[in-house]
Motif scaffolding. Sequence first.
Motif, PDB file in Angstrom:
ATOM      1  N   PRO A  11       0.838  -1.204   0.000  1.00 50.50           N
ATOM      2  CA  PRO A  11       0.000   0.000   0.000  1.00 50.50           C
ATOM      3  C   PRO A  11       0.870   1.250   0.000  1.00 50.50           C
ATOM      4  O   PRO A  11       1.942   1.279   0.621  1.00 50.50           O
ATOM      5  N   VAL A  12       0.404   2.271  -0.691  1.00 47.69           N
ATOM      6  CA  VAL A  12       1.156   3.520  -0.826  1.00 47.69           C
ATOM      7  C   VAL A  12       0.419   4.636  -0.101  1.00 47.69           C
ATOM      8  O   VAL A  12      -0.803   4.778  -0.225  1.00 47.69           O
ATOM      9  N   ARG A  13       1.157   5.410   0.662  1.00 45.46           N
ATOM     10  CA  ARG A  13       0.575   6.584   1.332  1.00 45.46           C
ATOM     11  C   ARG A  13       1.340   7.826   0.927  1.00 45.46           C
ATOM     12  O   ARG A  13       2.574   7.862   1.000  1.00 45.46           O
ATOM     13  N   GLU A  14       0.631   8.846   0.469  1.00 48.69           N
ATOM     14  CA  GLU A  14       1.258  10.116   0.123  1.00 48.69           C
ATOM     15  C   GLU A  14       1.334  11.009   1.353  1.00 48.69           C
ATOM     16  O   GLU A  14       0.383  11.106   2.124  1.00 48.69           O
ATOM     17  N   SER A  15       2.487  11.652   1.536  1.00 46.71           N
ATOM     18  CA  SER A  15       2.677  12.580   2.650  1.00 46.71           C
ATOM     19  C   SER A  15       3.282  13.876   2.124  1.00 46.71           C
ATOM     20  O   SER A  15       4.365  13.858   1.525  1.00 46.71           O
ATOM     21  N   PRO A  16       2.601  15.005   2.320  1.00 49.01           N
ATOM     22  CA  PRO A  16       3.127  16.290   1.836  1.00 49.01           C
ATOM     23  C   PRO A  16       4.486  16.640   2.437  1.00 49.01           C
ATOM     24  O   PRO A  16       5.237  17.419   1.848  1.00 49.01           O
ATOM     25  N   ARG A  17       4.790  16.080   3.593  1.00 46.26           N
ATOM     26  CA  ARG A  17       6.056  16.415   4.263  1.00 46.26           C
ATOM     27  C   ARG A  17       7.232  15.599   3.752  1.00 46.26           C
ATOM     28  O   ARG A  17       8.378  15.932   4.012  1.00 46.26           O
ATOM     29  N   ARG A  18       6.959  14.517   3.045  1.00 46.12           N
ATOM     30  CA  ARG A  18       8.057  13.672   2.576  1.00 46.12           C
ATOM     31  C   ARG A  18       8.686  14.251   1.317  1.00 46.12           C
ATOM     32  O   ARG A  18       7.998  14.726   0.415  1.00 46.12           O
ATOM     33  N   LYS A  19      10.023  14.181   1.262  1.00 41.73           N
ATOM     34  CA  LYS A  19      10.766  14.620   0.085  1.00 41.73           C
ATOM     35  C   LYS A  19      11.328  13.427  -0.681  1.00 41.73           C
ATOM     36  O   LYS A  19      11.731  13.563  -1.835  1.00 41.73           O
ATOM     37  N   THR A  20      11.374  12.271  -0.014  1.00 41.70           N
ATOM     38  CA  THR A  20      11.926  11.074  -0.633  1.00 41.70           C
ATOM     39  C   THR A  20      10.959   9.912  -0.434  1.00 41.70           C
ATOM     40  O   THR A  20       9.999  10.001   0.332  1.00 41.70           O
ATOM     41  N   LEU A  21      11.249   8.793  -1.114  1.00 45.28           N
ATOM     42  CA  LEU A  21      10.436   7.597  -0.965  1.00 45.28           C
ATOM     43  C   LEU A  21      10.921   6.797   0.245  1.00 45.28           C
ATOM     44  O   LEU A  21      12.123   6.690   0.476  1.00 45.28           O
ATOM     45  N   GLN A  22       9.987   6.239   1.007  1.00 49.27           N
ATOM     46  CA  GLN A  22      10.355   5.455   2.187  1.00 49.27           C
ATOM     47  C   GLN A  22       9.564   4.152   2.200  1.00 49.27           C
ATOM     48  O   GLN A  22       8.331   4.154   2.163  1.00 49.27           O
ATOM     49  N   LEU A  23      10.288   3.045   2.262  1.00 47.56           N
ATOM     50  CA  LEU A  23       9.668   1.725   2.332  1.00 47.56           C
ATOM     51  C   LEU A  23       9.971   1.130   3.699  1.00 47.56           C
ATOM     52  O   LEU A  23      11.131   1.072   4.121  1.00 47.56           O
ATOM     53  N   THR A  24       8.933   0.699   4.422  1.00 45.79           N
ATOM     54  CA  THR A  24       9.124   0.138   5.758  1.00 45.79           C
ATOM     55  C   THR A  24       8.529  -1.259   5.847  1.00 45.79           C
ATOM     56  O   THR A  24       7.535  -1.573   5.184  1.00 45.79           O
ATOM     57  N   VAL A  25       9.173  -2.084   6.662  1.00 42.66           N
ATOM     58  CA  VAL A  25       8.672  -3.421   6.988  1.00 42.66           C
ATOM     59  C   VAL A  25       8.128  -3.349   8.402  1.00 42.66           C
ATOM     60  O   VAL A  25       8.882  -3.108   9.351  1.00 42.66           O
ATOM     61  N   GLU A  26       6.831  -3.541   8.548  1.00 41.95           N
ATOM     62  CA  GLU A  26       6.195  -3.374   9.843  1.00 41.95           C
ATOM     63  C   GLU A  26       6.447  -4.579  10.754  1.00 41.95           C
ATOM     64  O   GLU A  26       6.975  -5.603  10.337  1.00 41.95           O
ATOM     65  N   ARG A  27       6.042  -4.415  12.024  1.00 40.05           N
ATOM     66  CA  ARG A  27       6.225  -5.459  13.031  1.00 40.05           C
ATOM     67  C   ARG A  27       5.564  -6.773  12.630  1.00 40.05           C
ATOM     68  O   ARG A  27       6.066  -7.853  12.915  1.00 40.05           O
ATOM     69  N   ASP A  28       4.413  -6.683  11.949  1.00 39.19           N
ATOM     70  CA  ASP A  28       3.695  -7.889  11.543  1.00 39.19           C
ATOM     71  C   ASP A  28       4.119  -8.380  10.158  1.00 39.19           C
ATOM     72  O   ASP A  28       3.432  -9.190   9.542  1.00 39.19           O
ATOM     73  N   TRP A  54      16.675  -5.933  -0.027  1.00 39.64           N
ATOM     74  CA  TRP A  54      16.578  -5.463   1.364  1.00 39.64           C
ATOM     75  C   TRP A  54      15.283  -5.932   1.996  1.00 39.64           C
ATOM     76  O   TRP A  54      15.273  -6.376   3.152  1.00 39.64           O
ATOM     77  N   VAL A  55      14.169  -5.853   1.249  1.00 42.71           N
ATOM     78  CA  VAL A  55      12.874  -6.278   1.776  1.00 42.71           C
ATOM     79  C   VAL A  55      12.899  -7.747   2.143  1.00 42.71           C
ATOM     80  O   VAL A  55      12.488  -8.142   3.243  1.00 42.71           O
ATOM     81  N   TYR A  56      13.395  -8.589   1.242  1.00 40.23           N
ATOM     82  CA  TYR A  56      13.431 -10.024   1.520  1.00 40.23           C
ATOM     83  C   TYR A  56      14.338 -10.335   2.715  1.00 40.23           C
ATOM     84  O   TYR A  56      14.038 -11.221   3.524  1.00 40.23           O
ATOM     85  N   LYS A  57      15.417  -9.582   2.837  1.00 43.62           N
ATOM     86  CA  LYS A  57      16.323  -9.783   3.973  1.00 43.62           C
ATOM     87  C   LYS A  57      15.634  -9.430   5.283  1.00 43.62           C
ATOM     88  O   LYS A  57      15.715 -10.176   6.272  1.00 43.62           O
ATOM     89  N   LYS A  58      14.911  -8.277   5.298  1.00 50.98           N
ATOM     90  CA  LYS A  58      14.217  -7.858   6.514  1.00 50.98           C
ATOM     91  C   LYS A  58      13.107  -8.836   6.883  1.00 50.98           C
ATOM     92  O   LYS A  58      12.908  -9.160   8.055  1.00 50.98           O
ATOM     93  N   LEU A  59      12.369  -9.305   5.889  1.00 46.62           N
ATOM     94  CA  LEU A  59      11.303 -10.263   6.165  1.00 46.62           C
ATOM     95  C   LEU A  59      11.870 -11.546   6.743  1.00 46.62           C
ATOM     96  O   LEU A  59      11.301 -12.134   7.676  1.00 46.62           O
ATOM     97  N   ALA A  60      13.013 -11.997   6.206  1.00 50.65           N
ATOM     98  CA  ALA A  60      13.645 -13.212   6.715  1.00 50.65           C
ATOM     99  C   ALA A  60      14.152 -13.006   8.135  1.00 50.65           C
ATOM    100  O   ALA A  60      14.024 -13.891   8.988  1.00 50.65           O
ATOM    101  N   GLU A  61      14.706 -11.826   8.413  1.00 48.36           N
ATOM    102  CA  GLU A  61      15.212 -11.527   9.761  1.00 48.36           C
ATOM    103  C   GLU A  61      14.072 -11.525  10.767  1.00 48.36           C
ATOM    104  O   GLU A  61      14.213 -12.050  11.879  1.00 48.36           O
ATOM    105  N   LYS A  62      12.943 -10.914  10.401  1.00 52.66           N
ATOM    106  CA  LYS A  62      11.807 -10.863  11.316  1.00 52.66           C
ATOM    107  C   LYS A  62      11.229 -12.253  11.551  1.00 52.66           C
ATOM    108  O   LYS A  62      10.859 -12.605  12.679  1.00 52.66           O
ATOM    109  N   ALA A  63      11.164 -13.064  10.496  1.00 52.87           N
ATOM    110  CA  ALA A  63      10.666 -14.429  10.650  1.00 52.87           C
ATOM    111  C   ALA A  63      11.586 -15.232  11.554  1.00 52.87           C
ATOM    112  O   ALA A  63      11.139 -15.993  12.420  1.00 52.87           O
TER     113      ALA A  63
END
Length: 230
Positions: A11-28, A54-63
């Motif tokens: 899911p994508v969320r637009e934020s007027p305050r952001r100047k760059t793209l940010q991808l996060t892996v949540e707790r769940d 990076w995403v696959y690495k983070k998902l594996a670390e959390k698992a």
Amino acid sequence: MIVTVDDLTIPVRESPRRKTLQLTVERDCSLRLTVPPGVDLETLEAFVRSKQPWVYKKLAEKALMQKTIRHKQFVQGEGFLYLGRHHRLNLVNEQAEPLKLVNGRFHLRRDALPQARQYFIRWYSQRGKAWLWQRVQDFAARLEVKPTGLKVQDLGYRWGSCGKGQMLYFHWKTILLPARIAEYVVVHELVHLHEPNHSAEFWLRLERAMPDYEERKQWLAEHGMDVEGL
């Protein structure tokens, strides 16, 4: 908006305050892409592709973390979190209450050891309810909401939720987080009393109430699992 790249649906969320793209892996292990307004889909897809390793690495670390969480042993000197700070455990032979915090140390009566986890959860829940309710009162007027009450319990992977009748619910582990991060959880749920979904208006309201919420949210996504293992 949703971005789909191979087996990733984000899911994508637009934020007027952001100047760059940010991808996060949540707790769940869910993913979220926060972007400035007006970024085209092709650019978003290209960014996600660049972040796939990076995403696959983070998902594996959390698992892996979920599988290898070290549970507390309730032995002399074991550290227990409270509002982001570690407090050592001291086992005592006699005291009026099974568990209490004294001079920066948790004191646990030895005959309470078989039920130590339950006593800690009860202690965290009681302290958490009082501390969180005070923060709710601090922010409720600013957000023009009137929650009717608060309950602290095990919410699984969720830090908080809202129920019928303007009722708030928080995970008892919220009180283990640093105070400023626990405050973010509080404000997040208070905003939900206005906006039930994570719409653009939700994030704008949250930003107005807590301008640095993205920093706190990112900390929670990256370090929230550190409080696991009781």
